[in-house]
Write an enzyme that holds these catalytic residues in place. Structure first.
Site, PDB file in Angstrom:
ATOM      1  CE1 TYR A  61       3.087   0.611   2.376  1.00 23.59           C
ATOM      2  CE2 TYR A  61       3.820   0.030   0.359  1.00 23.59           C
ATOM      3  CZ  TYR A  61       3.032   0.486   0.870  1.00 23.59           C
ATOM      4  OH  TYR A  61       1.555   0.786  -0.256  1.00 23.59           O
ATOM      5  CE  LYS A 100      -7.328   8.940  12.876  1.00 23.47           C
ATOM      6  NZ  LYS A 100      -8.054   9.813  12.668  1.00 23.47           N
ATOM      7  CG  ASP A 132      -9.684  11.246   9.930  1.00 24.28           C
ATOM      8  OD1 ASP A 132      -8.659  11.494   9.900  1.00 24.28           O
ATOM      9  OD2 ASP A 132     -10.547  10.686  10.879  1.00 24.28           O
ATOM     10  CG  ASP A 162      -0.428   2.437  -1.869  1.00 24.76           C
ATOM     11  OD1 ASP A 162      -0.903   2.472  -2.118  1.00 24.76           O
ATOM     12  OD2 ASP A 162      -1.322   1.745  -1.000  1.00 24.76           O
ATOM     13  CG  ASP A 174      -4.542   3.601  -6.152  1.00 26.58           C
ATOM     14  OD1 ASP A 174      -3.123   4.193  -6.482  1.00 26.58           O
ATOM     15  OD2 ASP A 174      -5.595   2.774  -5.573  1.00 26.58           O
TER      16      ASP A 174
HETATM   17  C1  IPM Z   1       2.275   1.971  -5.421  1.00 27.56           C
HETATM   18  C2  IPM Z   1       1.913   0.865  -5.355  1.00 27.56           C
HETATM   19  C3  IPM Z   1       3.012  -0.434  -3.717  1.00 27.56           C
HETATM   20  C4  IPM Z   1       2.442  -0.102  -3.082  1.00 27.56           C
HETATM   21  C5  IPM Z   1       2.848  -2.316  -4.311  1.00 27.56           C
HETATM   22  C6  IPM Z   1       2.541  -2.642  -5.648  1.00 27.56           C
HETATM   23  C7  IPM Z   1       3.196  -2.785  -3.541  1.00 27.56           C
HETATM   24  O1  IPM Z   1       0.293   0.277  -4.873  1.00 27.56           O
HETATM   25  O2  IPM Z   1       3.078   1.563  -6.195  1.00 27.56           O
HETATM   26  O3  IPM Z   1       1.183   3.025  -4.917  1.00 27.56           O
HETATM   27  O4  IPM Z   1       2.106  -0.228  -2.405  1.00 27.56           O
HETATM   28  O5  IPM Z   1       3.714   1.050  -2.774  1.00 27.56           O
HETATM   29 MG    MG Z   2      -0.314   2.054  -4.148  1.00 26.85          MG
END
Ligand code: IPM
Ligand code: MG
Length: 349
Positions: free
Chosen positions: A136, A186, A218, A242, A246
């Site tokens: 990042y 990884k 993975d 990240d 999700d």
């Molecule tokens: C998160 C989001 C952010 C990230 C984006 C909006 C930059 O996806 O907080 O998970 O990738 O960290």
């Molecule tokens: Mg995110």
């Protein structure tokens, strides 16, 4: 009187943040609030996604309640002016390297999960994501290859002190939970991950009471769907965290339920609290978004930045009771509006 900076941002950010603020206000806690624009909203108002007055408010605040950033109308802007740079800039500037993303299934949401109810019911984990390093924040850019082709690049790197401090938070957190830490990397391919793993093993010498495992990312993605109940604390880098957070959110029912805390230390002052769901432009302005992730982020704020544990417990119990009582927004298969869902929580405070 503690001051909370409200940075509502884009898309559904303002809708869900307003409900979280209502819940905070209902607790009569003697808090003050300041507001400032951020993300695409700030770009449209001031020409920059993270204007100086927003940085100033964030630095002065005792804690930050953040909504979301992301606005398709900004997709063509140069990267440094895009909404996402606001949250990345705040994390870096405030040194918020430790991102706590707890994923647990609220009783009653078994059927909302993408997994079979008996598998989903076991999920109760925290993804601890490193937040100020990795690919990042490495050197990045566009260049031309010797053959004249366009090439994009992003450098992945971690220094050992960056790894040690997040991993230490992971071990400390495991001590407050089920004493299990899984480090995700990884290392079979990446040097960055090999260093990560070496530092985890070194740090583990100070934590003989914690059961440590290592998992390739993975495999972790696969295990998260196969048997999420095996995880307690998962510590990982910025990019892997990240993605896995999700994924974990859908295992736990809905991304609309997952809060997060971004801290400078295990017990953090001046943290930033945000739902993990993002700006969801497709449903923005329709009053459909689930405010629970924002409301639960406010609870984390009270606990981690203001030491108001009892008030945090009350909010979390009210959300659990609302869910158990059948309150559901569209993401959970129901029909309640954003406001209606927050009302259901408020009724149980
Ligand atoms: C998160 C989001 C952010 C990230 C984006 C909006 C930059 O996806 O907080 O998970 O990738 O960290
Ligand atoms: Mg995110």
């Amino acid at each position: 009187m503690p001051m909370i900076a409200i940075l509502a941002g884009d898309g559904i950010g303002p809708e869900v943040t307003a409900e979280a603020r209502r819940v905070l206000s209902a607790l009569s806690l003697d808090l003050s609030f300041g507001e400032a624009p951020v993300g695409g909203a700030a770009y449209h108002a001031t020409g920059h996604p993270l204007p100086p007055e927003t940085i100033d408010l964030a630095e002065r605040a005792d804690a930050i309640l953040f909504g979301a950033v992301g606005d398709p109308s900004c997709d063509a802007l140069p990267r440094h002016l895009r909404p996402e740079q606001a949250i990345l800039g705040l994390r870096k500037r405030l040194g918020l390297f430790a991102n706590l993303r707890p994923a647990r299934l609220f009783a009653g949401l078994e059927d909302a999960s993408a997994l079979k109810p008996e598998i989903a019911g076991r999920i109760d984990m925290v993804i601890l994501r490193e937040l100020t390093g990795d690919v990042y924040f490495g050197e990045k850019g566009m260049r031309t290859t010797a053959g004249g082709l366009r090439e994009g690049y992003d450098v992945m790197a971690y220094a050992e002190d960056e790894v040690r401090r997040i991993v230490t938070v992971g071990f400390e957190m495991a001590r407050h939970r089920k004493r299990k830490l899984c480090s995700v990397d990884k290392a079979n391919v990446l040097e960055t991950s090999q260093l990560w793993r070496d530092v985890v093993i070194e740090t583990a010498e100070d934590y003989p009471d914690i059961a440590l495992t290592h998992m390739y990312v993975d495999n972790a993605a696969m295990q998260l769907v196969r048997d999420p109940g095996q995880f307690d604390v998962v510590v990982t880098g910025n990019l892997f965290g990240d993605i896995l957070s999700d994924q974990a959110s859908m295992c736990a029912g809905s991304i609309g339920m997952l809060p997060s805390a971004s801290l400078r230390a295990w017990s953090g002052d001046n943290g930033l609290y945000e739902p993990i769901h993002g700006s969801a432009p497709d449903i923005a302005g329709q009053g459909k978004a689930n405010p629970c992730a924002a409301i639960l982020s406010a609870a984390m704020l009270l606990r981690h930045s203001l030491s108001m544990d009892a008030a945090a417990d009350r909010i979390e119990a009210a959300v659990a009771a609302a869910i158990a009582g059948g309150a559901r927004t569209a993401d959970l298969g129901g029909t309640l509006s954003t406001r209606g869902m927050a009302d259901a929580v408020l009724a149980r405070l």
